[in-house]
Design an enzyme around this catalytic site. Structure first.
Site, PDB file in Angstrom:
ATOM      1  N   LYS A 192     -16.843  -4.006   6.207  1.00 18.84           N
ATOM      2  CA  LYS A 192     -15.316  -3.729   6.023  1.00 18.84           C
ATOM      3  C   LYS A 192     -14.970  -3.781   7.356  1.00 18.84           C
ATOM      4  CE  LYS A 192     -15.039  -2.493   1.661  1.00 18.84           C
ATOM      5  NZ  LYS A 192     -13.967  -2.889   0.551  1.00 18.84           N
ATOM      6  N   HIS A 234       0.967  -1.247   0.014  1.00 18.30           N
ATOM      7  CA  HIS A 234      -0.044  -0.193   0.136  1.00 18.30           C
ATOM      8  C   HIS A 234       0.971   1.079   0.062  1.00 18.30           C
ATOM      9  CE1 HIS A 234      -3.136  -2.733   1.946  1.00 18.30           C
ATOM     10  NE2 HIS A 234      -3.568  -2.419   0.804  1.00 18.30           N
ATOM     11  N   ARG A 238      -2.807  -6.350  -8.317  1.00 20.94           N
ATOM     12  CA  ARG A 238      -1.495  -7.311  -7.719  1.00 20.94           C
ATOM     13  C   ARG A 238      -1.422  -8.449  -9.000  1.00 20.94           C
ATOM     14  NH1 ARG A 238      -3.611  -7.951  -2.240  1.00 20.94           N
ATOM     15  NH2 ARG A 238      -5.207  -7.193  -3.281  1.00 20.94           N
ATOM     16  N   SER A 275      -3.050  -7.801   2.387  1.00 18.81           N
ATOM     17  CA  SER A 275      -3.268  -7.792   4.092  1.00 18.81           C
ATOM     18  C   SER A 275      -3.721  -8.941   4.670  1.00 18.81           C
ATOM     19  CB  SER A 275      -4.483  -6.525   4.025  1.00 18.81           C
ATOM     20  OG  SER A 275      -4.231  -5.559   3.433  1.00 18.81           O
TER      21      SER A 275
HETATM   22  P1  ADP Z   1      -9.957  -3.199  -0.823  1.00 17.87           P
HETATM   23  O1  ADP Z   1     -11.073  -3.926  -0.184  1.00 17.87           O
HETATM   24  O2  ADP Z   1     -10.489  -1.717  -1.436  1.00 17.87           O
HETATM   25  O3  ADP Z   1      -9.499  -4.008  -1.983  1.00 17.87           O
HETATM   26  P2  ADP Z   1      -7.431  -3.208   0.230  1.00 17.87           P
HETATM   27  O4  ADP Z   1      -6.947  -2.732   1.603  1.00 17.87           O
HETATM   28  O5  ADP Z   1      -7.348  -4.735   0.171  1.00 17.87           O
HETATM   29  O6  ADP Z   1      -8.971  -2.833   0.119  1.00 17.87           O
HETATM   30  O7  ADP Z   1      -6.849  -2.726  -0.871  1.00 17.87           O
HETATM   31  C1  ADP Z   1      -6.759  -1.189  -1.192  1.00 17.87           C
HETATM   32  C2  ADP Z   1      -5.801  -1.075  -2.551  1.00 17.87           C
HETATM   33  O8  ADP Z   1      -4.663  -1.310  -2.434  1.00 17.87           O
HETATM   34  C3  ADP Z   1      -6.508  -1.795  -3.692  1.00 17.87           C
HETATM   35  O9  ADP Z   1      -6.371  -0.935  -4.983  1.00 17.87           O
HETATM   36  C4  ADP Z   1      -5.406  -2.815  -3.695  1.00 17.87           C
HETATM   37  O10 ADP Z   1      -5.422  -3.210  -5.249  1.00 17.87           O
HETATM   38  C5  ADP Z   1      -4.291  -2.237  -3.318  1.00 17.87           C
HETATM   39  N1  ADP Z   1      -3.312  -3.184  -2.817  1.00 17.87           N
HETATM   40  C6  ADP Z   1      -3.617  -4.132  -1.650  1.00 17.87           C
HETATM   41  N2  ADP Z   1      -2.518  -4.745  -1.460  1.00 17.87           N
HETATM   42  C7  ADP Z   1      -1.365  -4.323  -2.289  1.00 17.87           C
HETATM   43  C8  ADP Z   1       0.050  -4.720  -2.543  1.00 17.87           C
HETATM   44  N3  ADP Z   1       0.683  -5.535  -1.708  1.00 17.87           N
HETATM   45  N4  ADP Z   1       0.698  -3.807  -3.409  1.00 17.87           N
HETATM   46  C9  ADP Z   1       0.010  -2.900  -4.126  1.00 17.87           C
HETATM   47  N5  ADP Z   1      -1.306  -2.665  -3.941  1.00 17.87           N
HETATM   48  C10 ADP Z   1      -1.976  -3.190  -3.163  1.00 17.87           C
END
Ligand code: ADP
Length: 146
Positions: free
Chosen positions: A42, A18, A91, A128
């Site tokens: 969520k 992130h 990803r 996550s």
């Molecule tokens: P959501 O439920 O909105 O997908 P996340 O927290 O899982 O919430 O993801 C938020 C954003 O961060 C999304 O655009 C997701 O693709 C991106 N994201 C999640 N993990 C990674 C990672 N390891 N590397 C890059 N981007 C990520």
């Protein structure tokens, strides 16, 4: 194109992947609003307040990043903030299909465009949910957090 852009997610927890997206969005757009979605579905591992606080602490000395929470549709929040571009990380090919649909729906609903940034391969496996699972089984997760 210069910011601000909205980076929405549930961020439970906020990982190195992130943070990498935020860093690159800053380079491209100059200003990022990290929007922590706090809809009921969520609710997760870390309480919402803890997520917001830990992300805010991370960027306390970075004036180009603002951390907000929101509920409801992401595009409604973006409009409310006067933001015209959403940034998401991708990803995998599965992610890509989902994100393309989401981007299309958001564009139709609001005219707001989505910019997809490819996740850095060495950080992409750090979802996550993987980090949460490690924590659940008592592993030190600090190497995966920014
Ligand atoms: P959501 O439920 O909105 O997908 P996340 O927290 O899982 O919430 O993801 C938020 C954003 O961060 C999304 O655009 C997701 O693709 C991106 N994201 C999640 N993990 C990674 C990672 N390891 N590397 C890059 N981007 C990520």
């Amino acid at each position: 194109m210069r910011g601000p852009v909205l980076f929405p997610g549930s961020f439970d927890p906020f990982t190195l992947g992130h943070a990498d997206i935020v860093r690159r969005a800053l380079e491209l757009f100059g200003e990022v609003v990290i929007a922590v979605g706090c809809n009921e579905q969520k609710s997760g591992w870390m309480p919402i307040e803890e997520r917001i606080l830990s992300i805010s602490m991370l960027y306390k000395d970075e004036p180009r990043v603002r951390v907000e929470s929101y509920s409801g549709l992401t595009v409604d929040f973006a409009r409310h903030q006067g933001i015209g571009v959403i940034v998401r990380g991708v990803r995998s090919t599965a992610d890509f299909e989902y994100e393309m649909q989401l981007a299309d729906v958001n564009r139709r609903l609001s005219g707001i465009e989505t910019v997809l940034l490819p996740a850095s391969p060495e950080l992409a496996s750090l979802s996550s949910s993987v980090v949460r699972e490690l924590a659940h089984f008592g592993h030190d997760i600090s190497p995966f957090l920014p």
